[in-house]
Each structure stands twice: as C-alpha cells, then as structure tokens.
Design an enzyme around this catalytic site. Structure first.
Site, PDB file in Angstrom:
ATOM      1  N   ARG A  69      35.085  24.384 -31.225  1.00 32.16           N
ATOM      2  CA  ARG A  69      34.479  23.074 -31.490  1.00 32.16           C
ATOM      3  C   ARG A  69      33.092  22.990 -30.840  1.00 32.16           C
ATOM      4  O   ARG A  69      32.137  22.535 -31.450  1.00 32.16           O
ATOM      5  CB  ARG A  69      35.361  21.945 -30.957  1.00 32.16           C
ATOM      6  CG  ARG A  69      36.804  21.979 -31.438  1.00 32.16           C
ATOM      7  CD  ARG A  69      36.960  21.852 -32.939  1.00 32.16           C
ATOM      8  NE  ARG A  69      38.359  21.814 -33.323  1.00 32.16           N
ATOM      9  CZ  ARG A  69      38.903  22.586 -34.257  1.00 32.16           C
ATOM     10  NH1 ARG A  69      38.167  23.480 -34.905  1.00 32.16           N
ATOM     11  NH2 ARG A  69      40.179  22.464 -34.560  1.00 32.16           N
ATOM     12  N   HIS A 174      49.443  22.130 -41.410  1.00 30.21           N
ATOM     13  CA  HIS A 174      48.517  21.075 -41.832  1.00 30.21           C
ATOM     14  C   HIS A 174      48.890  20.551 -43.213  1.00 30.21           C
ATOM     15  O   HIS A 174      48.529  19.421 -43.567  1.00 30.21           O
ATOM     16  CB  HIS A 174      47.083  21.609 -41.877  1.00 30.21           C
ATOM     17  CG  HIS A 174      46.525  21.955 -40.538  1.00 30.21           C
ATOM     18  ND1 HIS A 174      46.755  23.171 -39.937  1.00 30.21           N
ATOM     19  CD2 HIS A 174      45.753  21.239 -39.673  1.00 30.21           C
ATOM     20  CE1 HIS A 174      46.136  23.197 -38.761  1.00 30.21           C
ATOM     21  NE2 HIS A 174      45.529  22.042 -38.575  1.00 30.21           N
ATOM     22  N   ASP A 245      50.892  18.370 -31.567  1.00 29.67           N
ATOM     23  CA  ASP A 245      49.805  18.698 -32.482  1.00 29.67           C
ATOM     24  C   ASP A 245      49.415  17.398 -33.188  1.00 29.67           C
ATOM     25  O   ASP A 245      50.112  16.371 -33.079  1.00 29.67           O
ATOM     26  CB  ASP A 245      50.288  19.763 -33.482  1.00 29.67           C
ATOM     27  CG  ASP A 245      49.167  20.712 -33.904  1.00 29.67           C
ATOM     28  OD1 ASP A 245      47.986  20.336 -33.765  1.00 29.67           O
ATOM     29  OD2 ASP A 245      49.470  21.808 -34.379  1.00 29.67           O
TER      30      ASP A 245
END
Length: 536
Positions: A69, A174, A245
C-alpha cells in the site's frame, strides 16, 4: 467503537472519521487510496488521526512483493514471501522484515497486516501464490517467524494471516466462500504449524480468513467460535489481537449484513473488525456500532466479550507506545541495496532443453534453495489434483541463478508480457515491469502486453522480428490455460526465446527459463540485471 478498523477515502482524514475517533473509534486501516507518493504526506495523515485519538490503531497491508500500500505507486522495493522462502536464508528474511517495519513505522503505522503464513498447498490458488513463503510447512513457519521478529524489532506489530490457512483453496475469498476440505489431521500437519511458529515468535495479532473448514467447524472461520476461540485461543494458546479480514468480502458478505457479521465475529472470538470500505459520511461505521450495541442489549453478544475485545485493542496500542525507542533505532538502520540483493538470491534458472508441453494442472510450487539444490519440493495437497502426476513435478531442473548473469541479452530485446488481471488483494499496485527494468539497462527495449487470449494474434505477429532477442514474461502460467497455450505457440515460432516466470513456477519452457518467484519492482530489477549481465 473501539473494536472497529474501517477504511476511508482520501489522503486527508474526513470530518466524519475525526468525529468517530472522538466518539471512541479504536482503529483505521490505510489503503493505496490514502497514500501519497511523498512519505511525509502519509505521516501527516496519520499524525492528524493521532491528534484526535493518540492511541488509535493504524493498520495497513504491507506484505512486500505483490501486496503493498505504501509503495503502490511504484511497486514494492522488497521481494515477496515466495522469493524469501526460495532464498531460504532466515537472517535475510529477518532483515527484510525489519526494513519493511522501518518503512511502516516511518509512516506512523501501528499494525501491519502481514505476514502471510498460509502454506501454498495448491498452486492453482488464485489469491495466495507468491504471497506465501512456499509449500513446506516447516519452511513457512521458519520464515514467517523470522519476518515477524524483523518487523516487530522495528516497533510495529505484525499480524499472521489467514487463520487457519488459506493455501489449499481454489476460490478467492474476495469473490466467494472458499472451502478447505482437508481432514483435521492434514490441517494439523500442514496448515497450523506456521501459525504455531508465529505465536511462538511473539506475533501481536492474527487475522482470520473467510474460510469454511469443515474439519474444525461448520461455520466460516470468521464466524466460528470453534475456530477462533476453541482452536486459536484454547488449543494454540494465542492471547493477542484477533482481527477479521475485510467484512465486505463476498465470502461472508453474501451470508449476512455487515452489522450481523461484526456481531457474530465478535461473539466467535474476534477482537477487531476490519472494514475496507465505508460510506461517504461514515454512516456505515455508526451502523456497525449500533448493531453491536443492539446485540449486547438483546443478549446475543455478551458485554464482557465485547469488553475483552476492546481491551485487546488497548493492549496493542500500549505495546506500540512502549516501543518508541525501537522505532527510533530502526529509523537509523537503513540497509541499502537489501531489496535487490534479496530478490537476486531468489532467482532460479534452467537452461536444459525441454520438449514438454506446459502442464494443464498444478506443478512444482517450491524450488530448491541455494544450499539445497538437489530437489524441488512439491506441494502437499490434501487431495492431489487429477492432473498432478509424479512426472509433473520436476526434480532437478532449477539451479540458483547466481549474482550476475553472463549477458544472456546482448542488445535490447522485445519483451512479450502475459499477465492476468490482479486479485483484489493486490489492488492498484503498479510495479516496475520486467520490460521497464530492462529498458533502464538496455535502452530501446520494446514491450507488448496481453491480459487474455484475445491479444494472441497481435502478439504472435510481433514474433517475426528475429532481429531482436525475445523475452516472454509470464505470471502464474500454471493457473491460466490461455497463457500456457499462447506461450506454447510463441515458443514454436521463436524457440530461441527466454522465458521469465514472475509468479509460481511451472514446467520449464524455452531455451532458458528464469523464475523470479515474485513480481515486485525489486524482483523485476534483479531479473533484468541478471539477463543483461550487469552487477547489482
């Protein structure tokens, strides 16, 4: 509010977030969308958060390699876990962990959602792959522990993920709920040892995965008291922070509303709820608070369980505050050139000619380290895929590439790059490509890219230019049939091509096959320097 860790938009804290911090919000998580190219911009953002709440937990996904990131705009300066596992030098892994900790600490971050300690048992795995240290539980445990020790020596908390192990899956959490169908005995032998090693190394946090593990319990791990309390707390003795998560991931979001996920995760034993996406004015964060409050009032969530979770958040903040001296010492401990050296140590090459067609199924997932170059270690799948026969696992073709190549490329090449679109875990990372890295050394390098088979005619038409050396760069060809077919066609047209695999390696192909074991900026530069015969 103390148990929530939401994300937000922008490179400055929005008004709703500052208000939420004043109201007791315990944490935030940063993504690439919050990070400026200038390091002081991110530091200023975090400082603004800490002015409102000095003990706020600021978290970030900074794994190195493909998931970064803080360096999303340029790609990571550090090789990822698979590269470190292949290099198999624990001191090197520890040094890389410390340098990542140094970078994260400089931004003011409390908690790094890393490292991944999943054992990559199935090379078809669409979301772990090169993020894992490898397919051998013992090696993953050793390197996970070393990485944790390095990171935490810089005064930043580490977080081992994704408990109880995301490696034996072929579904991206995801997008849907993955299931690990292995027996409890296999899970104990294969998936849990790296988490035990992380706990023994003093890891401050563990992230649970959105995984269905029937051998442990009937519910997804995030919502399972059997997994989080029975297994992780009571059997394995972990006393630190358990964080989920991101709860907007479809693996759990398809089952319940966000507030219900938060309540059930807390009741199961989680201490912090990661929320990647928040509404523009923060209403979604307050809705989570209200759902938790209502559950306590209704008796569905015990008040002492919520207090225990909030206490663990405060304990982590106190741990971070007590390590200001460690962060100050790490700030002056720059290890110049370490990232490139570590990436170079992971390069593996074979020049043996092969007539094998790239396999349709999983092949080798871990290659020999420099000190053990005699055999590649296959994965330990709970149920071997139908196409994974013993012949599919080569035993001796890979050798360490050495510090410098012999000038495989004497002039600027054509680089044909085949990559699938990245997973959401990787996000908007833009690492230096192999073509760009070669252009830095060999001006005039030309790059053509393909993200699917529709690009095949155009790419194949380029191969008639025999005046240039050809480099074919692939990423995780073992997982993509279109990529293997296109690679096979390209090698028929240009058998002189050099093949570079930047993901999980498969069957060697071409006259020279170079495996980088990752697609970070550091890995691209290490491969380019080796191919061009340039010293580091």
């Amino acid at each position: 509010m103390a148990v929530l860790q939401p994300g937000f938009e922008g490179t400055e804290p929005p008004a709703w977030l500052l208000r939420a911090l004043a109201d007791g919000l315990g944490g935030v998580v940063l993504f690439a969308r919050n990070v400026t190219r200038a390091a002081d911009g991110t530091r200023a953002l975090v400082a603004a958060l800490r002015r409102e709440r000095p003990d706020v937990i600021v978290a970030v996904d900074e794994e190195g390699g493909s998931v970064t990131r803080l360096e999303a705009a340029t790609g990571s300066s550090w090789p990822g876990n698979l590269a470190l596992g292949v290099a198999d030098d624990e001191s090197l892994t520890r040094r890389v962990g410390r340098q990542i900790g140094r970078m994260v600490a400089a931004a003011g971050v409390t908690l790094d959602y890393a490292p991944v300690v999943d054992v990559n048992a199935d090379p078809r795995n669409p979301v772990i792959g090169v993020r894992s240290f490898g397919s051998d539980p013992e090696a993953v445990g050793r390197h996970g522990a070393a990485w944790i020790e390095g990171l935490q020596s810089a005064g930043v908390a580490a977080c081992a993920k994704h408990f109880p192990g995301h490696g034996d899956t072929v579904t991206d959490s995801h997008l849907a709920l993955p299931a690990v169908r292995a027996s409890r005995e296999v899970i104990e032998r294969r998936d849990l040892p790296p988490f035990r090693a992380a706990i023994a190394a003093g890891v401050r946090a563990v992230m649970c995965g959105h995984l269905l593990v029937p051998a442990v319990g009937p519910l997804p791990a995030t919502l399972s008291r059997a997994v989080l309390t029975g297994l992780l707390r009571e059997e394995m003795g972990f006393g630190g922070l358990v964080v989920t998560d991101a709860i907007e991931m479809r693996a759990v979001a398809a089952l319940h509303a966000p507030g219900e996920i938060a309540v059930r995760a807390l009741a199961a034993g989680a201490d912090a709820i990661c929320v990647g996406v928040s509404s523009a004015e923060g209403e979604s964060v307050y809705a989570l608070r209200d759902a938790i409050t209502a559950a306590v009032r209704e008796g569905r969530l015990k008040e002492d369980r919520l207090a225990e979770a909030a206490g663990r958040v405060r304990d982590l903040a106190a741990w971070y505050d007590a390590r200001a001296d460690a962060r100050a010492a790490a700030a002056g401990d720059a290890d110049e050139g370490l990232g490139l050296a570590a990436a170079a140590a992971a390069l593996r090459v074979t020049t043996a000619p092969t007539t094998a067609t790239p396999a349709e199924g999983p092949v080798v997932t871990e290659l020999p380290a420099p000190t053990r170059p005699t055999a590649a270690r296959p994965a330990i799948p709970s149920t071997p895929p139908p196409s994974a026969t013993p012949a599919a696992f080569p035993t001796t073709p890979y050798t360490p590439a050495g510090p410098v190549g012999t000038g495989v490329l004497a002039r600027a090449p054509l680089v044909v790059s085949m990559t699938a679109r990245p997973s959401q875990a990787v996000g908007r990372v833009t690492p230096l490509t192999l073509g760009q890295a070669l252009e830095e050394i060999l001006p005039g390098t030309v790059t053509a890219e393909a993200n699917d088979e529709e690009a095949a005619p155009g790419l194949l038409a380029l191969l008639g230019d025999t005046g240039r050396p050809l480099v074919i760069a692939v990423h995780d060809a073992v997982r993509h049939a279109w990529m293997r077919r296109l690679l096979e066609e390209a090698l028929r047209a240009r058998p002189d091509a050099v093949v570079v695999e930047t993901g999980v390696p498969g069957t060697p192909a071409g006259r020279l096959y170079l495996a980088t074991h990752g697609n970070s900026t550091a890995s691209a530069r290490a491969a380019a320097r080796w191919l061009a015969g340039r010293p580091r």
